[in-house]
Motif scaffolding. Structure first.
Motif, PDB file in Angstrom:
ATOM      1  N   LYS A  70       0.858  -1.189   0.000  1.00  0.00           N
ATOM      2  CA  LYS A  70       0.000   0.000   0.000  1.00  0.00           C
ATOM      3  C   LYS A  70       0.896   1.242   0.000  1.00  0.00           C
ATOM      4  CE  LYS A  70      -3.916  -2.281   0.715  1.00  0.00           C
ATOM      5  NZ  LYS A  70      -5.020  -2.300  -0.282  1.00  0.00           N
ATOM      6  N   VAL A  71       0.489   2.152  -0.764  1.00  0.00           N
ATOM      7  CA  VAL A  71       1.275   3.398  -0.832  1.00  0.00           C
ATOM      8  C   VAL A  71       0.358   4.592  -0.594  1.00  0.00           C
ATOM      9  CG1 VAL A  71       2.652   4.913  -2.276  1.00  0.00           C
ATOM     10  CG2 VAL A  71       2.991   2.445  -2.403  1.00  0.00           C
ATOM     11  N   ASN A  72       0.708   5.387   0.370  1.00  0.00           N
ATOM     12  CA  ASN A  72       0.032   6.680   0.528  1.00  0.00           C
ATOM     13  C   ASN A  72       1.107   7.776   0.604  1.00  0.00           C
ATOM     14  OD1 ASN A  72       1.188   6.485   2.984  1.00  0.00           O
ATOM     15  ND2 ASN A  72      -0.727   6.169   4.129  1.00  0.00           N
ATOM     16  N   SER A  73       0.647   8.921   0.936  1.00  0.00           N
ATOM     17  CA  SER A  73       1.587  10.054   0.926  1.00  0.00           C
ATOM     18  C   SER A  73       2.628   9.951   2.031  1.00  0.00           C
ATOM     19  CB  SER A  73       0.811  11.364   1.046  1.00  0.00           C
ATOM     20  OG  SER A  73       0.064  11.348   2.241  1.00  0.00           O
ATOM     21  N   ASP A  74       2.392   9.051   2.964  1.00  0.00           N
ATOM     22  CA  ASP A  74       3.374   8.900   4.033  1.00  0.00           C
ATOM     23  C   ASP A  74       4.412   7.834   3.709  1.00  0.00           C
ATOM     24  OD1 ASP A  74       2.181  10.822   5.523  1.00  0.00           O
ATOM     25  OD2 ASP A  74       0.836   9.425   6.555  1.00  0.00           O
ATOM     26  N   HIS A  75       4.205   7.216   2.632  1.00  0.00           N
ATOM     27  CA  HIS A  75       5.123   6.130   2.293  1.00  0.00           C
ATOM     28  C   HIS A  75       6.520   6.682   2.006  1.00  0.00           C
ATOM     29  CE1 HIS A  75       6.831   2.692   0.153  1.00  0.00           C
ATOM     30  NE2 HIS A  75       5.865   1.962   0.704  1.00  0.00           N
ATOM     31  N   GLU A  76       7.454   5.905   2.401  1.00  0.00           N
ATOM     32  CA  GLU A  76       8.837   6.351   2.213  1.00  0.00           C
ATOM     33  C   GLU A  76       9.145   6.637   0.750  1.00  0.00           C
ATOM     34  OE1 GLU A  76      12.571   7.438   3.564  1.00  0.00           O
ATOM     35  OE2 GLU A  76      10.727   6.979   4.651  1.00  0.00           O
ATOM     36  N   GLU A 105      -3.973  13.770  -5.974  1.00  0.00           N
ATOM     37  CA  GLU A 105      -4.547  12.706  -5.151  1.00  0.00           C
ATOM     38  C   GLU A 105      -4.259  11.336  -5.745  1.00  0.00           C
ATOM     39  OE1 GLU A 105      -6.147  13.193  -2.329  1.00  0.00           O
ATOM     40  OE2 GLU A 105      -5.976  15.384  -2.402  1.00  0.00           O
ATOM     41  N   THR A 106      -4.140  11.338  -7.001  1.00  0.00           N
ATOM     42  CA  THR A 106      -3.983  10.048  -7.677  1.00  0.00           C
ATOM     43  C   THR A 106      -2.556   9.528  -7.626  1.00  0.00           C
ATOM     44  OG1 THR A 106      -3.633  11.248  -9.730  1.00  0.00           O
ATOM     45  CG2 THR A 106      -5.874  10.525  -9.273  1.00  0.00           C
ATOM     46  N   LEU A 107      -1.645  10.394  -7.295  1.00  0.00           N
ATOM     47  CA  LEU A 107      -0.240   9.993  -7.369  1.00  0.00           C
ATOM     48  C   LEU A 107       0.078   8.786  -6.494  1.00  0.00           C
ATOM     49  CD1 LEU A 107       2.481  10.495  -8.623  1.00  0.00           C
ATOM     50  CD2 LEU A 107       2.973  12.115  -6.790  1.00  0.00           C
ATOM     51  N   PRO A 108      -0.336   8.812  -5.241  1.00  0.00           N
ATOM     52  CA  PRO A 108      -0.019   7.631  -4.437  1.00  0.00           C
ATOM     53  C   PRO A 108      -0.519   6.335  -5.082  1.00  0.00           C
ATOM     54  CG  PRO A 108      -0.904   9.375  -3.060  1.00  0.00           C
ATOM     55  CD  PRO A 108      -1.056   9.838  -4.471  1.00  0.00           C
ATOM     56  N   HIS A 109      -1.644   6.441  -5.680  1.00  0.00           N
ATOM     57  CA  HIS A 109      -2.154   5.243  -6.336  1.00  0.00           C
ATOM     58  C   HIS A 109      -1.285   4.834  -7.507  1.00  0.00           C
ATOM     59  CE1 HIS A 109      -5.011   3.002  -9.081  1.00  0.00           C
ATOM     60  NE2 HIS A 109      -5.054   2.269  -7.952  1.00  0.00           N
ATOM     61  N   VAL A 110      -0.883   5.769  -8.274  1.00  0.00           N
ATOM     62  CA  VAL A 110      -0.011   5.456  -9.407  1.00  0.00           C
ATOM     63  C   VAL A 110       1.280   4.821  -8.905  1.00  0.00           C
ATOM     64  CG1 VAL A 110       1.281   6.446 -11.328  1.00  0.00           C
ATOM     65  CG2 VAL A 110      -0.993   7.297 -10.793  1.00  0.00           C
ATOM     66  N   VAL A 111       1.812   5.391  -7.857  1.00  0.00           N
ATOM     67  CA  VAL A 111       3.045   4.842  -7.294  1.00  0.00           C
ATOM     68  C   VAL A 111       2.790   3.420  -6.818  1.00  0.00           C
ATOM     69  CG1 VAL A 111       4.703   5.065  -5.424  1.00  0.00           C
ATOM     70  CG2 VAL A 111       3.904   7.100  -6.655  1.00  0.00           C
ATOM     71  N   GLU A 112       1.664   3.245  -6.200  1.00  0.00           N
ATOM     72  CA  GLU A 112       1.332   1.919  -5.685  1.00  0.00           C
ATOM     73  C   GLU A 112       1.214   0.907  -6.833  1.00  0.00           C
ATOM     74  OE1 GLU A 112      -1.641   1.329  -2.295  1.00  0.00           O
ATOM     75  OE2 GLU A 112      -2.717   0.510  -4.038  1.00  0.00           O
ATOM     76  N   VAL A 113       0.545   1.295  -7.867  1.00  0.00           N
ATOM     77  CA  VAL A 113       0.396   0.406  -9.019  1.00  0.00           C
ATOM     78  C   VAL A 113       1.765   0.072  -9.609  1.00  0.00           C
ATOM     79  CG1 VAL A 113      -0.476   0.261 -11.383  1.00  0.00           C
ATOM     80  CG2 VAL A 113      -1.935   1.159  -9.586  1.00  0.00           C
ATOM     81  N   THR A 114       2.579   1.083  -9.765  1.00  0.00           N
ATOM     82  CA  THR A 114       3.908   0.859 -10.334  1.00  0.00           C
ATOM     83  C   THR A 114       4.704  -0.095  -9.458  1.00  0.00           C
ATOM     84  OG1 THR A 114       3.815   3.157 -11.088  1.00  0.00           O
ATOM     85  CG2 THR A 114       5.922   2.009 -11.267  1.00  0.00           C
ATOM     86  N   LEU A 115       4.637   0.177  -8.180  1.00  0.00           N
ATOM     87  CA  LEU A 115       5.384  -0.660  -7.244  1.00  0.00           C
ATOM     88  C   LEU A 115       4.902  -2.107  -7.331  1.00  0.00           C
ATOM     89  CD1 LEU A 115       7.618  -0.343  -5.206  1.00  0.00           C
ATOM     90  CD2 LEU A 115       5.912   0.220  -3.463  1.00  0.00           C
ATOM     91  N   ARG A 116       3.637  -2.256  -7.406  1.00  0.00           N
ATOM     92  CA  ARG A 116       3.084  -3.599  -7.476  1.00  0.00           C
ATOM     93  C   ARG A 116       3.482  -4.289  -8.786  1.00  0.00           C
ATOM     94  NH1 ARG A 116      -3.076  -2.712  -5.156  1.00  0.00           N
ATOM     95  NH2 ARG A 116      -2.523  -2.617  -2.936  1.00  0.00           N
TER      96      ARG A 116
END
Length: 613
Positions: free
Chosen positions: A527-533, A552-563
Motif C-alpha cells: 500500500k502506498v500513501n503520501s506517508d510512504h517512504e 490525489e492520484t499519485l499515491p495510487h499510481v506509485v502503488e500500481v507501479t510498485l506492485r
DNA sequence: TACAGTCCTG
DNA sequence: CAGGACTGTA
C-alpha cells in the motif's frame, strides 16, 4: 658620505625653501659701508647679548648639544660636497630646540660646534624648532663667553658675529665662524630671500648706518653707545618678531601641507581598504545567499551570470535518497504507513496566485554557459556550479568532437542553425563568439519567449511529472508557452522526462525488491500513501519545498507501479530483455491531464520566488 | 533509414 | 541531468 638619518619631510621642505644663493646676498649688502655695517652689526650683537643673556648662554650650549646629538645618533658627516652654507642654515633653523633641551651640557665648548657644522644637514633637521630665533653667538666662543654687555664695536670678530646674529634673527639662521668663507650677509640675504621682509631690514640698516656714522663723528662715546644700544634693541626686537612670525608661518605652512598630504594619503588608503573590505563582505554575503537560496535569485537580476553554488537542499535530497536507497532496514510497508500519520506537505501549495495576478510574461532567464562545453552541462549546473542557470542553450547536443573544440563559436555540424539560435541570450557561447543577439531583448521582454530552458522550467517539468509520466512533446510545448521550441530544446525537454522516468522506475524497482526481500508475497499487501517512504522520496525529488500538493492520484499510481515491479520481480520476469516495457505501458495508462495553471506565467513566477530548490 | 525510447555512464 | 550507444519499430 652617508647622508645621515632620514629626513622628516616637513623639515626637508623647509630647509629647501630656505636655500639661497650666497652671492646674491652679498651683492645686496656689499656697499662701501662695509666697515660701518660690521661695526653696527657688532653693536647689535652686543646689545642682543646684554638684553638676552639667556640666549647668549644657550648658544654655546646649543653647539655642544648639537654635537652630542650628532655623536649620539652616530651620524656621519655626509656633505663635505654639499654647500656648507646650506647645511649651516638648515642647522640653524633646526637647532633652536637644542638650546632648551641640552643647555646644561658643555656650555662653553665652541670647538665642538665646528665639527657639528660640518655634519650633515639632514641629520640636523631633526632638531628643527621654529621657536628658536637666535643662535648667533655660537661661532665666537671667545667673544660671548664673557657674557657682559660690553660692546666692542672695533672687534672684527664681533662684526662677524653681529652680522650673523642679525641674519639669524631674521631667519633664525646663524653663521659659523668655522666657515671662513662664509659671509654673514649671505645668510641674511638668504633669509631675506625667504619670507622675511627684506626691504624693511635694508631700510633699517641704512638708517642705522647713518645714525652710527653721525654718532661716530661725536666725541661722546657714551652717548653714542646709548643711542646705538637703544636703536639696536628696538631693531633686534622688531627683527625678532618679524623672524618669528615668518618662520612660524613657514613652518606652519609646511607642516600643515605635510599634514594635509599625509592625512589625505592615509584617508585614501583607509578608503581603499574599506572599499576592499566592503567588496569582500558583499561577495561573501552573495555567496552565502546563493548557497542558501539559489532559487530565490531571480535569474533576471543576475546579469553577471553569477555562479550558483551547491544547493544544500539538493544535497539534502540526494542524501535522503541515498540513505533510503541504501538503507536496507526497510520496514514492513504496513508498519511504515501506520507510523506515518503526519502529512508530508505541511506547506500547502504556495502559489495562491495561480490566476496570474502577475499577469505578465514570466521573467525568463537565458543565462547560458553556452560556451562550447567540453563536458556536458546540466540544468543543475546552473544551480550547483558556476554555470549559468539556463539549461543548455538551444539544446544542441554537441558531438564529442565539437564539445572538445576550443573554438568558442564552434557549432557542431549536426546543429541546426536555428534562426533563434542567437537568442540564447546570455548564452555564453553567443557572447563569447560575439554572435549577434540583437533581438534578444525584444524577445525577452516583449514576446516573452525564450529558447532556453532554465532550472525553473526544470522544476516545473518535474511537477508536471506528478501528473503525467509520458507527456507527448506537443503537450509539453503547450505547457511551456514561454519557450520557443525547436528541435533541440524539445529534445531536451523530452530527455528530462526520460530522466524523470528513469529515476521514478529505479526507485520502484528498488522498493519492490525490498518488499520481496521482506517476504511479501502478494502485491495487494503493498500500500502506498503520501506517508510512504517511496512517496516521500519522489516528492523530494520532483516537488522540492512542497511547492504543490501532489495529485490525489499519485499515491495510487506509485502503488500500481510498485506492485507491477513487485510482480515482475516475484515472477522472475526481470530476466527477460526489456521486461520493464510492459510495466511502462501500464503506467502510461495512468497519465492524467496536467492542470491548466501550469501554463500560467504566475506559476513560473511563484516557482522562481519559492526559493529553496 | 529515421525516429523514439532505453540503458549506461559521467 | 546530459551525452551517447543501443534497440525496437515503422
Amino acid at each position: 658620505m652617508s647622508s645621515g638619518g632620514t629626513i622628516p619631510p616637513p623639515l626637508v621642505q623647509f630647509s629647501q625653501a630656505n636655500s639661497f644663493n650666497p652671492s646674491a646676498l652679498s651683492s645686496l649688502f656689499n656697499g662701501s659701508q662695509g666697515q660701518n655695517e660690521n661695526i653696527f652689526a657688532a653693536l647689535m650683537a652686543r646689545n642682543e647679548l646684554n638684553e638676552n643673556k639667556k640666549e647668549k648662554e644657550t648658544s654655546p650650549d646649543f653647539n655642544d648639544s648639537f654635537k652630542q646629538e650628532l655623536d649620539r645618533s652616530s651620524f656621519k658627516e655626509d656633505d663635505n660636497t654639499q654647500n656648507d652654507l646650506e647645511s649651516l642654515e638648515e642647522y640653524e633653523i633646526e637647532k633652536p630646540e637644542g638650546f632648551t633641551e641640552e643647555t646644561s651640557q658643555k656650555p662653553e665648548n665652541g670647538n665642538e660646534r665646528h665639527s657639528a657644522m660640518s655634519s650633515s644637514s639632514s641629520s640636523k633637521r631633526k632638531r628643527f624648532h621654529p621657536q628658536r630665533t637666535l643662535t648667533v653667538e655660537e661661532d665666537s666662543q671667545d667673544d660671548y663667553d664673557e657674557g657682559p654687555p660690553v660692546i666692542d664695536e672695533e672687534e672684527p670678530q664681533d662684526n662677524q658675529d653681529s652680522d650673523d646674529e642679525i641674519k639669524e634673527e631674521r631667519h633664525s639662521t646663524s653663521n659659523r665662524s668655522a666657515q671662513p668663507e662664509f659671509n654673514p650677509f649671505n645668510m641674511a640675504a638668504h633669509l631675506a630671500a625667504q619670507n622675511v621682509n627684506m626691504n624693511k631690514f635694508r631700510e633699517f640698516m641704512e638708517a642705522q648706518k647713518r645714525v652710527y656714522s653721525a654718532l661716530g663723528n661725536q666725541q661722546d662715546n657714551e652717548l653714542q653707545k646709548e643711542v646705538c644700544n637703544r636703536l639696536l634693541a628696538k631693531f633686534s626686537q622688531a627683527l625678532k618678531d618679524e623672524l618669528m612670525n615668518s618662520v612660524q608661518n613657514s613652518i606652519e605652512k609646511v607642516v600643515s601641507h605635510f599634514n594635509a598630504a599625509e592625512t589625505e594619503k592615509l584617508l585614501q588608503q583607509a578608503r581603499q581598504i574599506q572599499q576592499l573590505r566592503q567588496h569582500q563582505l558583499e561577495k561573501q554575503k552573495q555567496e552565502q545567499l546563493q548557497q542558501r537560496l539559489p532559487f530565490n535569485l531571480n535569474p533576471m537580476f543576475n546579469p553577471m551570470n553569477m555562479p550558483y553554488n551547491q544547493n544544500p537542499l539538493m544535497a539534502l535530497a540526494n542524501q535522503n535518497l541515498a540513505s533510503s536507497s541504501s538503507g536496507m532496514n526497510f520496514q514492513n510497508p504496513v508498519m511504515t504507513m501506520a507510523k506515518m500519520n503526519g502529512g508530508i506537505f505541511p506547506n500547502q501549495p504556495t502559489f495562491p496566485g495561480l490566476n496570474g495576478f502577475l499577469g505578465q510574461q514570466m521573467s525568463r532567464v537565458r543565462n547560458e554557459d553556452g560556451s562550447p562545453r567540453k563536458k556536458r552541462s546540466k540544468v543543475t549546473d546552473s544551480v550547483r556550479g558556476p554555470r549559468s542557470m539556463a539549461v543548455r542553450d538551444n539544446g544542441q547536443s554537441l558531438q564529442a568532437s565539437a564539445r572538445s573544440s576550443p573554438a568558442a563559436n564552434y557549432f557542431p555540424p549536426t546543429m541546426v542553425p536555428h534562426p533563434l539560435y542567437n537568442n540564447g541570450r546570455f548564452d555564453g557561447a553567443s557572447v563569447d563568439a560575439g554572435s549577434p543577439s540583437s533581438n534578444d531583448d525584444s524577445e525577452y521582454f516583449d514576446v516573452g519567449q525564450s529558447t532556453t530552458l532554465t532550472h525553473i522550467h526544470l522544476r516545473k517539468a518535474k511537477l508536471m511529472f506528478f501528473y503525467t509520466r509520458y507527456p507527448p512533446s506537443s503537450v509539453l510545448k503547450n505547457y511551456f508557452p514561454d519557450i520557443q521550441f525547436h528541435k533541440n530544446n524539445t529534445a531536451q525537454l523530452v530527455k528530462w522526462f526520460s530522466n524523470f522516468r528513469e529515476f521514478y522506475y529505479m526507485n520502484m524497482e528498488k522498493f519492490a525488491k525490498q518488499y520481496l526481500a521482506e517476504g511479501i508475497t502478494e502485491p495487494e499487501m503493498i500500500k502506498v500513501n503520501s506517508d510512504h517512504e517511496l512517496f516521500k522520496i519522489l516528492n523530494v525529488h520532483y516537488n522540492k519545498n512542497n511547492f504543490i500538493q501532489p495529485p490525489e492520484t499519485l499515491p495510487h499510481v506509485v502503488e500500481v507501479t510498485l506492485r507491477e515491479f513487485f510482480k515482475a520481480l516475484r515472477d522472475g520476469r526481470d530476466a527477460e530483455p526489456s521486461w520493464k516495457k510492459a510495466i511502462y505501458k501500464v503506467i502510461q495508462q495512468y497519465d492524467e491531464h496536467i492542470p491548466e495553471f501550469f501554463k500560467s506565467p504566475a506559476f513560473m513566477t511563484q516557482l522562481e520566488g519559492s526559493g529553496s530548490a
